[in-house]
Design a protein around this motif. Sequence first.
Motif, PDB file in Angstrom:
ATOM      1  N   ASN A  44       1.061  -1.122  -0.258  1.00 27.14           N
ATOM      2  CA  ASN A  44      -0.132   0.440   0.593  1.00 27.14           C
ATOM      3  C   ASN A  44       0.792   0.834  -0.178  1.00 27.14           C
ATOM      4  O   ASN A  44       2.087   1.490   0.972  1.00 27.14           O
ATOM      5  CB  ASN A  44      -1.252  -0.471   1.507  1.00 27.14           C
ATOM      6  N   ALA A 171      -7.262  -1.012   4.099  1.00 26.63           N
ATOM      7  CA  ALA A 171      -7.553  -0.803   3.526  1.00 26.63           C
ATOM      8  C   ALA A 171      -5.785  -2.395   3.108  1.00 26.63           C
ATOM      9  O   ALA A 171      -5.940  -3.071   1.384  1.00 26.63           O
ATOM     10  CB  ALA A 171      -6.400  -0.070   2.290  1.00 26.63           C
ATOM     11  N   ALA A 193     -15.007  -1.776   2.115  1.00 27.22           N
ATOM     12  CA  ALA A 193     -14.078  -0.708   2.178  1.00 27.22           C
ATOM     13  C   ALA A 193     -14.803   0.719   2.505  1.00 27.22           C
ATOM     14  O   ALA A 193     -13.492   0.767   3.845  1.00 27.22           O
ATOM     15  CB  ALA A 193     -13.478  -1.299   0.920  1.00 27.22           C
ATOM     16  N   ILE A 200      -8.428   5.803   2.465  1.00 28.98           N
ATOM     17  CA  ILE A 200      -7.948   5.359   1.958  1.00 28.98           C
ATOM     18  C   ILE A 200      -8.593   4.071   1.734  1.00 28.98           C
ATOM     19  O   ILE A 200      -8.069   3.142   0.905  1.00 28.98           O
ATOM     20  CB  ILE A 200      -6.657   4.877   3.097  1.00 28.98           C
ATOM     21  N   GLY A 201      -9.545   3.715   2.017  1.00 25.00           N
ATOM     22  CA  GLY A 201     -10.160   2.191   1.904  1.00 25.00           C
ATOM     23  C   GLY A 201     -10.664   2.860   0.260  1.00 25.00           C
ATOM     24  O   GLY A 201      -9.887   1.462  -0.298  1.00 25.00           O
ATOM     25  N   ARG A 204      -7.814   2.092  -1.761  1.00 30.19           N
ATOM     26  CA  ARG A 204      -7.791   0.974  -2.956  1.00 30.19           C
ATOM     27  C   ARG A 204      -9.007   0.538  -3.723  1.00 30.19           C
ATOM     28  O   ARG A 204      -8.278  -0.436  -4.453  1.00 30.19           O
ATOM     29  CB  ARG A 204      -7.325   0.287  -0.724  1.00 30.19           C
ATOM     30  N   SER A 216     -17.621   2.189  -2.429  1.00 30.24           N
ATOM     31  CA  SER A 216     -16.703   2.408  -1.117  1.00 30.24           C
ATOM     32  C   SER A 216     -16.912   4.119  -0.884  1.00 30.24           C
ATOM     33  O   SER A 216     -17.061   4.336   0.305  1.00 30.24           O
ATOM     34  CB  SER A 216     -14.960   1.953  -1.627  1.00 30.24           C
TER      35      SER A 216
END
Length: 240
Positions: A44, A171, A193, A200-201, A204, A216
């Motif tokens: 990541n 993530a 997510a 941040i999720g 991703r 998301s």
Amino acid sequence: MTTRPFSLWVYLSQSPLLWLTVTLVVYAVTDAISLRTRRHPLANPVLHAMWIIGAFLLLTGTPYTAYFAGAQFVHFLLGPATVALAVPLYRHRRLVTQAILPMLAALAVGSVTAIVSVVWLAEAFGLPREVVLSLAPKSVTAGVAMGISESLRADPSLTAVAVVLTGIMGAIIVTPLMDRTGIRDFRARGFAAGLAAHGIGTARAFQVDQLAGTFSGIAMGLNALVTSFIVPLVITLLVR
């Protein structure tokens, strides 16, 4: 030839451009590595950019305020980036409309679970009341979470750390977890997510699939709204 790089360094070190440059370069490198690994969860770019920049600031003895003087230009772009989430939402508006009821049900369960679970765990480990209150809004985006933390008279700085750690962990875990549990619907994967790991999720999710990123982003926004109402209620009922 040797004086030119030195002159450039002297110029950058005396201006916020140094830290803006460091931030962009480090993220570009970590993102390239992530791409080379085919977006492996452990690669990541946000995670690795954080510790690299943190180590650089520690080694150079640079205070965070000096760093943020340049990094604030990136921070400013969070607003336009969030608004830009409306573009994929509009493109997939029919799928979003069809999934309203499942999303609302998942939102209710996910929001309550995220808050209650961390409060119970913090209480079980005997953490101080201020820490418990600071951790409660960890699953929403930092700006909203810190506002909730301030309203609870908790520590917004601790809340911000918890938010970032939650986002990074989410993530990293979300894709392997969804693969292991056999969930293939990118709407569900993306919504999970965003609900658990906010921005941040969401970043991703967009790396994995555009539809997942769209859902998301929806979850991130809705969870921020719902959490701001639920947290004070949960705190009143559960925190001693």
